[in-house]
Scaffold this motif. Sequence first.
Motif, PDB file in Angstrom:
ATOM      1  N   SER A 145      -3.360  -0.906  -7.741  1.00  0.00           N
ATOM      2  CA  SER A 145      -4.575  -0.097  -7.598  1.00  0.00           C
ATOM      3  C   SER A 145      -4.205   1.370  -7.398  1.00  0.00           C
ATOM      4  CB  SER A 145      -5.406  -0.605  -6.421  1.00  0.00           C
ATOM      5  OG  SER A 145      -4.635  -0.585  -5.239  1.00  0.00           O
ATOM      6  N   ASP A 146      -2.995   1.690  -7.792  1.00  0.00           N
ATOM      7  CA  ASP A 146      -2.475   3.038  -7.667  1.00  0.00           C
ATOM      8  C   ASP A 146      -3.113   3.954  -8.726  1.00  0.00           C
ATOM      9  OD1 ASP A 146      -0.807   5.156  -7.228  1.00  0.00           O
ATOM     10  OD2 ASP A 146       0.994   3.909  -7.121  1.00  0.00           O
ATOM     11  N   LEU A 147      -3.318   5.218  -8.377  1.00  0.00           N
ATOM     12  CA  LEU A 147      -3.850   6.160  -9.385  1.00  0.00           C
ATOM     13  C   LEU A 147      -2.828   6.408 -10.484  1.00  0.00           C
ATOM     14  CD1 LEU A 147      -5.822   8.836  -7.345  1.00  0.00           C
ATOM     15  CD2 LEU A 147      -6.702   7.366  -9.171  1.00  0.00           C
ATOM     16  N   PRO A 159      -0.202   4.167 -11.720  1.00  0.00           N
ATOM     17  CA  PRO A 159       0.450   2.864 -11.628  1.00  0.00           C
ATOM     18  C   PRO A 159       1.763   2.818 -12.387  1.00  0.00           C
ATOM     19  CG  PRO A 159      -1.388   2.766 -13.163  1.00  0.00           C
ATOM     20  CD  PRO A 159      -1.354   4.154 -12.620  1.00  0.00           C
ATOM     21  N   SER A 160       2.659   1.920 -11.962  1.00  0.00           N
ATOM     22  CA  SER A 160       3.951   1.859 -12.630  1.00  0.00           C
ATOM     23  C   SER A 160       4.349   0.447 -13.025  1.00  0.00           C
ATOM     24  CB  SER A 160       5.017   2.501 -11.736  1.00  0.00           C
ATOM     25  OG  SER A 160       4.890   2.016 -10.423  1.00  0.00           O
ATOM     26  N   LEU A 161       3.360  -0.463 -13.091  1.00  0.00           N
ATOM     27  CA  LEU A 161       3.692  -1.839 -13.494  1.00  0.00           C
ATOM     28  C   LEU A 161       4.225  -1.879 -14.921  1.00  0.00           C
ATOM     29  CD1 LEU A 161       0.775  -3.999 -12.022  1.00  0.00           C
ATOM     30  CD2 LEU A 161       3.063  -3.655 -11.101  1.00  0.00           C
ATOM     31  N   TRP A 179      -0.878  -7.918  -4.767  1.00  0.00           N
ATOM     32  CA  TRP A 179      -1.542  -6.619  -4.828  1.00  0.00           C
ATOM     33  C   TRP A 179      -0.591  -5.511  -4.383  1.00  0.00           C
ATOM     34  CZ3 TRP A 179      -6.540  -5.323  -1.575  1.00  0.00           C
ATOM     35  CH2 TRP A 179      -6.983  -4.040  -1.928  1.00  0.00           C
ATOM     36  N   ASP A 180      -0.231  -4.688  -5.343  1.00  0.00           N
ATOM     37  CA  ASP A 180       0.625  -3.522  -5.090  1.00  0.00           C
ATOM     38  C   ASP A 180      -0.321  -2.364  -4.758  1.00  0.00           C
ATOM     39  OD1 ASP A 180       2.520  -1.517  -5.219  1.00  0.00           O
ATOM     40  OD2 ASP A 180       2.689  -1.551  -7.409  1.00  0.00           O
ATOM     41  N   THR A 181      -0.453  -2.042  -3.478  1.00  0.00           N
ATOM     42  CA  THR A 181      -1.478  -1.065  -3.082  1.00  0.00           C
ATOM     43  C   THR A 181      -1.035   0.368  -3.360  1.00  0.00           C
ATOM     44  OG1 THR A 181      -0.745  -0.766  -0.803  1.00  0.00           O
ATOM     45  CG2 THR A 181      -2.228  -2.612  -1.223  1.00  0.00           C
ATOM     46  N   LYS A 195       7.416  -0.506  -2.921  1.00  0.00           N
ATOM     47  CA  LYS A 195       6.289  -1.455  -2.945  1.00  0.00           C
ATOM     48  C   LYS A 195       6.169  -2.139  -4.304  1.00  0.00           C
ATOM     49  CE  LYS A 195       3.337   1.783  -2.016  1.00  0.00           C
ATOM     50  NZ  LYS A 195       4.301   2.860  -1.763  1.00  0.00           N
ATOM     51  N   THR A 196       6.228  -1.338  -5.381  1.00  0.00           N
ATOM     52  CA  THR A 196       6.078  -1.913  -6.720  1.00  0.00           C
ATOM     53  C   THR A 196       7.241  -2.841  -7.033  1.00  0.00           C
ATOM     54  OG1 THR A 196       4.861   0.048  -7.404  1.00  0.00           O
ATOM     55  CG2 THR A 196       5.708  -1.339  -9.156  1.00  0.00           C
ATOM     56  N   THR A 197       8.449  -2.416  -6.665  1.00  0.00           N
ATOM     57  CA  THR A 197       9.635  -3.247  -6.894  1.00  0.00           C
ATOM     58  C   THR A 197       9.504  -4.581  -6.166  1.00  0.00           C
ATOM     59  OG1 THR A 197      10.962  -1.228  -7.022  1.00  0.00           O
ATOM     60  CG2 THR A 197      12.164  -3.276  -6.662  1.00  0.00           C
TER      61      THR A 197
HETATM   62 MG   LIG Z   1       4.411   1.845  -6.699  1.00  0.00          MG
END
Ligand SMILES: [Mg+2]
Length: 308
Positions: free
Chosen positions: A46-48, A50-52, A143-145, A23-25
């Motif tokens: 909005s991830d607990l 996050p990896s952005l 939005w990366d959920t 998802k993030t990719t």
């Molecule tokens: Mg992710």
Amino acid sequence: MAWRDADLDRRVLMFGGKGGVGKTTSSAATALHFARRGRRTLIISSDLTPSLSDIFEAEIGPTERPVPGVPHLYGLEISPDEVMRRWKEKFGPEVYQAASALVDLPYDEVIDYAALAPGIQEEFMLDYILGHIRSGRYDLVVWDTAPAGDTLRLLGLPGRFLAHLRVAPKIYLEVQDRFRLKQMPFREIIASWQELARQTMEFFGDPDNVEFILVTIPEALGVYQSRRVLAELAEHGLTVRHLIINDVVSAAECDFLRRRREMQQPYLEMLHAEYGGRMTLAEIPLLPYEVKGVERLEEVERILFGGE
Ligand SMILES: [Mg+2]
Ligand SMILES: Nc1ncnc2c1ncn2[C@@H]1O[C@H](COP(=O)(O)OP(=O)(O)OP(=O)(O)O)[C@@H](O)[C@H]1O
């Protein structure tokens, strides 16, 4: 099949899917794509966990920051807890003022109780996202959920929240009656929350505003979970038109990869048979490296958008 920009011409692009499927990719590559075309783009996680920051190899945090090296692209990592905290800060005094006319309770107890209303956390997350669109600072929010897999379901929540609010005034009226209270301080607050829920429902329920992109992998768990998420979304009248199948083994030059490809084959066929007719299916091959940094993301962008 490569994506066409015109099909994704929306204000919000939401990426959902089970944990670790990409998802993030995919959201980072998509955000990069539109920023490169001059659209002022904000990517929100909005991830607990996050990896952005990791994927863009830059400091991204709970306040919007430009992504270095990518003009027009901004990043934001915000957990639902943080959104809730901000909500409490903003509305806490108003809620407390109203509630303290009815009961004598400590501030925190009242506010924490109010924040327990069903769906309120998701409701405020959606409102938070909408706030960024309305701010006029961005043309697009990607939005990366969170990785719960069924996070897209939260789109059904404003409806549930609204339903709760329909009953709530009755309960408060009873309280008012029983305690012979003269004023009904909650009524106004409830009315303003109803309005908020109605506006978020209207925005997120409109396919002209929001596009959902489901990310999956050609394995049993990915396929079954996608089926469940899609069925749930359909119940809420929401349609998914874009599916990404990630980690597809294309070339198989050794026994290990040959076996993985054989494993994937029936799931790929299943996905194409089930969704090929009504969705755009984009396949991302399993790459020999991790997707980290702008250059690697650009490769994924080319795969998704066909290097236009
Ligand atoms: Mg992710
Ligand atoms: N096609 C691919 N080929 C090789 N590695 C990939 C590919 N897609 C993603 N990855 C790698 O897999 C890992 C997980 O990807 P990603 O973080 O995008 O998944 P996610 O769905 O956002 O995970 P989470 O649910 O934990 O947020 C990352 O290390 C990423 O670099």
